[in-house]
Design an enzyme around this catalytic site. Structure first.
Site, PDB file in Angstrom:
ATOM      1  N   PHE A  58      -7.875  -2.092 -10.836  1.00 52.34           N
ATOM      2  CA  PHE A  58      -7.668  -3.077 -11.887  1.00 52.34           C
ATOM      3  C   PHE A  58      -8.405  -2.726 -13.031  1.00 52.34           C
ATOM      4  O   PHE A  58      -8.213  -3.450 -14.337  1.00 52.34           O
ATOM      5  CB  PHE A  58      -8.273  -4.174 -11.254  1.00 52.34           C
ATOM      6  CG  PHE A  58      -8.174  -5.651 -12.187  1.00 52.34           C
ATOM      7  CD1 PHE A  58      -6.643  -6.265 -11.898  1.00 52.34           C
ATOM      8  CD2 PHE A  58      -8.852  -6.094 -12.910  1.00 52.34           C
ATOM      9  CE1 PHE A  58      -6.589  -7.404 -12.801  1.00 52.34           C
ATOM     10  CE2 PHE A  58      -8.781  -7.444 -13.486  1.00 52.34           C
ATOM     11  CZ  PHE A  58      -7.416  -8.090 -13.533  1.00 52.34           C
ATOM     12  N   ALA A  81      -5.630   4.251  -6.055  1.00 54.11           N
ATOM     13  CA  ALA A  81      -4.810   4.003  -4.919  1.00 54.11           C
ATOM     14  C   ALA A  81      -4.913   2.367  -4.551  1.00 54.11           C
ATOM     15  O   ALA A  81      -6.114   2.106  -4.216  1.00 54.11           O
ATOM     16  CB  ALA A  81      -5.502   4.859  -3.838  1.00 54.11           C
ATOM     17  N   SER A  86      -4.487  -7.769   4.097  1.00 50.54           N
ATOM     18  CA  SER A  86      -3.855  -8.723   4.756  1.00 50.54           C
ATOM     19  C   SER A  86      -3.427 -10.043   3.886  1.00 50.54           C
ATOM     20  O   SER A  86      -2.670 -10.930   4.337  1.00 50.54           O
ATOM     21  CB  SER A  86      -4.584  -9.222   5.807  1.00 50.54           C
ATOM     22  OG  SER A  86      -5.976  -9.461   5.495  1.00 50.54           O
ATOM     23  N   HIS A  89      -3.403  -9.762  -2.498  1.00 53.63           N
ATOM     24  CA  HIS A  89      -4.451  -9.281  -3.450  1.00 53.63           C
ATOM     25  C   HIS A  89      -3.921  -7.915  -4.374  1.00 53.63           C
ATOM     26  O   HIS A  89      -3.753  -7.841  -5.415  1.00 53.63           O
ATOM     27  CB  HIS A  89      -5.738  -9.099  -2.775  1.00 53.63           C
ATOM     28  CG  HIS A  89      -6.889  -8.652  -3.938  1.00 53.63           C
ATOM     29  ND1 HIS A  89      -7.620  -9.332  -4.649  1.00 53.63           N
ATOM     30  CD2 HIS A  89      -7.448  -7.405  -3.930  1.00 53.63           C
ATOM     31  CE1 HIS A  89      -8.535  -8.719  -5.277  1.00 53.63           C
ATOM     32  NE2 HIS A  89      -8.561  -7.340  -4.768  1.00 53.63           N
TER      33      HIS A  89
END
Ligand code: INI
Length: 154
Positions: A58, A81, A86, A89
């Site tokens: 980010f 990477a 889950s 995001h």
């Protein structure tokens, strides 16, 4: 007769900034190694490569923006990477980072290449960091070299 123009794969006397994420550094260190290796194999000099580490993908566009605008580098190579978790995001990171990098290309005129692996598992990431599907760092560095030479011609 058509006119065809392309950039040579010659990195001699060009300076490169590599912005790389520390997040998933098992993977990103391999991307950096691949990028540095191909730059020198294409005739570039190690002392003209600057490596800048950021916390996560980010943060790549902001550091890349500073480097691209500095006027010190022929191109900026972005490496990271983002591995699917889950939650969603990763989707926010991927879309923002990709559009941030594209925006920088168009705003600065400096080639800023995208060597960010976006995948579902560590296994897929390893495959793309020098494993059976190649090395995204090599791809991004090669694209940077080609674009620097291409932009001189058009
Ligand atoms: N950063 C990555 O580079 N890869 C990831 O897979 C990742 N995940 O999954 O969370 C990640 N997160 C950190 C993010 O890039 C920022 O550093 C953080 O949000 C602080 O701004």
């Amino acid at each position: 007769m058509t006119i065809q123009i392309q950039g040579e794969l010659n990195a001699a006397d060009k300076s490169f900034a590599i912005v790389v994420s520390r997040f998933n550094d098992l993977i990103t260190r391999r991307l950096v190694d691949g990028a540095c290796d191909i730059i020198t194999r294409l005739g570039g000099q190690e002392d003209l490569i600057t490596i800048v580490w950021v916390p996560g993908s980010f943060e790549i566009p902001l550091a890349a923006a500073r480097l691209a605008r500095s006027g010190k580098y022929s191109a900026v190579i972005c490496l990271g990477a983002v591995i699917q978790g889950s939650t969603s995001h990763h989707e926010y990171i991927n879309s923002q980072v990709a559009s941030g990098i594209m925006q920088l290309n168009l705003e600065t005129g400096v080639p800023v290449t995208f060597g960010i692996i976006t995948c579902e598992s560590m296994e897929q990431a390893l495959d793309r960091a020098g494993g059976k599907v190649g090395n995204k760092g090599v791809e991004a560095a090669t694209a940077a070299v080609e674009m620097v030479n291409l932009l001189k011609k058009i």
